[in-house]
Design a protein around this motif. Sequence first.
Motif, PDB file in Angstrom:
ATOM      1  N   ARG A  60      30.751  59.386  14.829  1.00 21.15           N
ATOM      2  CA  ARG A  60      32.003  60.082  15.138  1.00 21.15           C
ATOM      3  C   ARG A  60      33.188  59.149  14.913  1.00 21.15           C
ATOM      4  O   ARG A  60      33.205  58.009  15.389  1.00 21.15           O
ATOM      5  N   GLU A  61      34.200  59.607  14.216  1.00 23.06           N
ATOM      6  CA  GLU A  61      35.366  58.792  13.902  1.00 23.06           C
ATOM      7  C   GLU A  61      36.446  58.975  14.960  1.00 23.06           C
ATOM      8  O   GLU A  61      36.726  60.089  15.401  1.00 23.06           O
ATOM      9  N   ILE A  62      37.058  57.856  15.356  1.00 21.80           N
ATOM     10  CA  ILE A  62      38.118  57.876  16.365  1.00 21.80           C
ATOM     11  C   ILE A  62      39.285  57.053  15.838  1.00 21.80           C
ATOM     12  O   ILE A  62      39.100  55.948  15.324  1.00 21.80           O
ATOM     13  N   ARG A  63      40.487  57.585  15.991  1.00 27.30           N
ATOM     14  CA  ARG A  63      41.693  56.865  15.611  1.00 27.30           C
ATOM     15  C   ARG A  63      42.463  56.469  16.868  1.00 27.30           C
ATOM     16  O   ARG A  63      42.629  57.278  17.772  1.00 27.30           O
ATOM     17  N   ALA A  64      42.918  55.236  16.891  1.00 26.99           N
ATOM     18  CA  ALA A  64      43.674  54.765  18.050  1.00 26.99           C
ATOM     19  C   ALA A  64      44.539  53.582  17.663  1.00 26.99           C
ATOM     20  O   ALA A  64      44.093  52.675  16.954  1.00 26.99           O
ATOM     21  N   GLU A  65      45.769  53.606  18.130  1.00 33.79           N
ATOM     22  CA  GLU A  65      46.668  52.477  17.888  1.00 33.79           C
ATOM     23  C   GLU A  65      46.289  51.291  18.765  1.00 33.79           C
ATOM     24  O   GLU A  65      46.447  50.136  18.368  1.00 33.79           O
ATOM     25  N   LEU A  66      45.802  51.575  19.978  1.00 30.35           N
ATOM     26  CA  LEU A  66      45.443  50.527  20.924  1.00 30.35           C
ATOM     27  C   LEU A  66      44.038  50.788  21.442  1.00 30.35           C
ATOM     28  O   LEU A  66      43.718  51.917  21.827  1.00 30.35           O
ATOM     29  N   ILE A  67      43.182  49.765  21.452  1.00 25.92           N
ATOM     30  CA  ILE A  67      41.824  49.887  21.988  1.00 25.92           C
ATOM     31  C   ILE A  67      41.716  49.003  23.226  1.00 25.92           C
ATOM     32  O   ILE A  67      41.985  47.798  23.167  1.00 25.92           O
ATOM     33  N   LEU A  68      41.358  49.612  24.350  1.00 22.74           N
ATOM     34  CA  LEU A  68      41.185  48.881  25.601  1.00 22.74           C
ATOM     35  C   LEU A  68      39.692  48.806  25.916  1.00 22.74           C
ATOM     36  O   LEU A  68      39.057  49.827  26.181  1.00 22.74           O
ATOM     37  N   LEU A  69      39.146  47.597  25.862  1.00 23.29           N
ATOM     38  CA  LEU A  69      37.721  47.400  26.138  1.00 23.29           C
ATOM     39  C   LEU A  69      37.506  47.168  27.624  1.00 23.29           C
ATOM     40  O   LEU A  69      37.739  46.075  28.135  1.00 23.29           O
ATOM     41  N   CYS A  70      37.091  48.184  28.322  1.00 22.28           N
ATOM     42  CA  CYS A  70      36.817  48.107  29.761  1.00 22.28           C
ATOM     43  C   CYS A  70      35.304  48.101  29.955  1.00 22.28           C
ATOM     44  O   CYS A  70      34.731  48.981  30.610  1.00 22.28           O
ATOM     45  N   THR A  71      34.661  47.101  29.355  1.00 22.70           N
ATOM     46  CA  THR A  71      33.201  47.104  29.227  1.00 22.70           C
ATOM     47  C   THR A  71      32.490  46.286  30.294  1.00 22.70           C
ATOM     48  O   THR A  71      31.361  45.859  30.081  1.00 22.70           O
ATOM     49  N   GLY A  72      33.131  46.074  31.413  1.00 21.10           N
ATOM     50  CA  GLY A  72      32.426  45.444  32.517  1.00 21.10           C
ATOM     51  C   GLY A  72      32.758  43.977  32.706  1.00 21.10           C
ATOM     52  O   GLY A  72      33.451  43.353  31.908  1.00 21.10           O
ATOM     53  N   GLN A  73      32.217  43.435  33.776  1.00 23.45           N
ATOM     54  CA  GLN A  73      32.504  42.075  34.185  1.00 23.45           C
ATOM     55  C   GLN A  73      31.365  41.140  33.793  1.00 23.45           C
ATOM     56  O   GLN A  73      30.210  41.541  33.764  1.00 23.45           O
ATOM     57  N   VAL A  74      31.714  39.890  33.518  1.00 25.94           N
ATOM     58  CA  VAL A  74      30.733  38.871  33.172  1.00 25.94           C
ATOM     59  C   VAL A  74      30.750  37.798  34.263  1.00 25.94           C
ATOM     60  O   VAL A  74      31.798  37.226  34.547  1.00 25.94           O
ATOM     61  N   PRO A  75      29.625  37.511  34.920  1.00 20.68           N
ATOM     62  CA  PRO A  75      29.619  36.501  35.992  1.00 20.68           C
ATOM     63  C   PRO A  75      30.097  35.145  35.506  1.00 20.68           C
ATOM     64  O   PRO A  75      29.717  34.693  34.425  1.00 20.68           O
ATOM     65  N   ASN A  76      30.935  34.506  36.290  1.00 18.86           N
ATOM     66  CA  ASN A  76      31.448  33.182  35.960  1.00 18.86           C
ATOM     67  C   ASN A  76      30.492  32.121  36.494  1.00 18.86           C
ATOM     68  O   ASN A  76      30.711  31.540  37.550  1.00 18.86           O
ATOM     69  N   THR A  77      29.419  31.893  35.787  1.00 19.61           N
ATOM     70  CA  THR A  77      28.391  30.968  36.267  1.00 19.61           C
ATOM     71  C   THR A  77      28.192  29.779  35.339  1.00 19.61           C
ATOM     72  O   THR A  77      27.184  29.096  35.416  1.00 19.61           O
ATOM     73  N   GLY A  78      29.171  29.524  34.462  1.00 11.38           N
ATOM     74  CA  GLY A  78      29.064  28.370  33.580  1.00 11.38           C
ATOM     75  C   GLY A  78      28.964  27.070  34.345  1.00 11.38           C
ATOM     76  O   GLY A  78      28.159  26.187  34.002  1.00 11.38           O
ATOM     77  N   LEU A  79      29.750  26.910  35.396  1.00 11.54           N
ATOM     78  CA  LEU A  79      29.692  25.692  36.198  1.00 11.54           C
ATOM     79  C   LEU A  79      28.406  25.610  37.010  1.00 11.54           C
ATOM     80  O   LEU A  79      27.831  24.529  37.187  1.00 11.54           O
ATOM     81  N   MET A  80      27.939  26.744  37.512  1.00 17.99           N
ATOM     82  CA  MET A  80      26.674  26.746  38.242  1.00 17.99           C
ATOM     83  C   MET A  80      25.530  26.322  37.329  1.00 17.99           C
ATOM     84  O   MET A  80      24.606  25.610  37.741  1.00 17.99           O
ATOM     85  N   ALA A  81      25.592  26.753  36.068  1.00 21.19           N
ATOM     86  CA  ALA A  81      24.556  26.363  35.107  1.00 21.19           C
ATOM     87  C   ALA A  81      24.561  24.864  34.865  1.00 21.19           C
ATOM     88  O   ALA A  81      23.529  24.277  34.537  1.00 21.19           O
ATOM     89  N   GLN A  82      25.716  24.218  35.043  1.00 14.44           N
ATOM     90  CA  GLN A  82      25.779  22.756  34.948  1.00 14.44           C
ATOM     91  C   GLN A  82      25.090  22.096  36.140  1.00 14.44           C
ATOM     92  O   GLN A  82      24.323  21.154  35.977  1.00 14.44           O
TER      93      GLN A  82
END
Length: 469
Positions: free
Chosen positions: A289-311
């Motif tokens: 399906r084709e969609i036209r949009a001047e602005l695309i807002l990616l509201c695709t969820g949160q990513v845990p901030n665990t980079g420091l914990m992985a250290q």
Amino acid sequence: MVTALKKTVVVLGLSYGGAHAARTLSQRLPRGWRVVCIDRNTHFNHLYVLPRFAVVPGHEHKAFIPYQPMMTLHDPTPVAETVLLHAHITSLAPNSLTLSHAFPEHGIEGPERRLDFDYALYALGSHLPAPINLWGPVSDDPDVFAVTKSTVQDVVGKRQSPSGVAEGKGSAYQGTKPEAISWLQRFGERIKSASSILVVGGGPLGVREYSTDIKERHPSKHVTLLHSRTQLLPTFVKGMHDEIVSTLTELDIPTILGDRLDLASVKEGKTVINPDGKKERVVRTVSGREIRAELILLCTGQVPNTGLMAQAVPEAVISEGFKKGQTRVARTMQVAVPAPSPKSHGIDSVRTVLNGLSLSDKRAQNGDKPVHLPYPNLFAVGDAVDGFGANNAGRNSYYMAERRESSRGSARPIRARSSSKAIKISLGMRKQLVQNEEGQAVTSMDGVEDLHAPSMWDLYGVSTDDMHR
């Protein structure tokens, strides 16, 4: 490097969970202890109102609460010393961390800029998508391009931008209130100028603030909502979905469910000029399906901030599955790793617990898995942890951070409350939709334009007279 002479507790990140924990520790720990609070922002960011204030101008100053009066103590009894540091955390180990710059007055000196601690509370939350990320650019181009290189689900070690981490290094943005207000205003102008908008993601962010707020505020705009699932807010009751779809229909917002954005079509960069002379992207869904949009807002969820914990504790970060990227914790909210096999380690020789209870404790809940506490001085709360079924929400982070005192005044472990699936979302300026504790979807028309933002100031004990500070 100067080693701290006092008992030091560090709180990493001062959002909903971290701020509540810091206030509680500051009020309950005795003199001779020090609570060091670190955040990359100068003010508490009330994240839930940011999307609304990007669409509806005039309230931006209400979203940023000063930390200093939040930590001011009125209790005359002996209390711990409280230190607020505005800095990025550049590395983390089980008993020390390093900062982006020195604080000689607090014993944190260069070039190491190292702070030793006795206990740490990891409350760095999650990385929010571009339409709510004040540390990102005011444009959809960089984020839309980024998702063509890696999937949203590829969490560990990627797209980590914790509150406090040097994610903004090299950027002019420094996490101050005037800068944040300016960002919201510029993003608001970007939304206002776009004649057509595609919102990708049917979670609370995509549904409540952006799709419905934009359409109600700007009825002439063409707003489309695309969601990969067949149900909006899929972790909540079906009645929530039904009410949202009804509202989207009333607002004339085309909604595409059960289909995904084809990243290859984004990478192609195809554009057309609409009748108004504006350039629109042309993208496709996976089904074609084709969609036209001047602005695309990616509201695709949160990513845990665990980079420091992985250290600091690599095995504590879940590496696969639905909970990938989250920090494993015991029921005491202490950072945990999978328990070693009883065949290779005597149970008495390791700190092995069943979500905070000893393996022999008859009160252990069925289904809890045994875990090992390699560093009992490390705790974690909020969106960065696997919270035993609790959804990512400020209220759950807040309650995770509560602590109890023993009769002798020593700190007992932080314990998670039972998870809650209650949620409240707005569908435009006035309509409110709630899933209550009984699992019922209930609507009302008592919403207000500023989403009752001043009530958050009251919750943290900060006078609303300071709103322009």
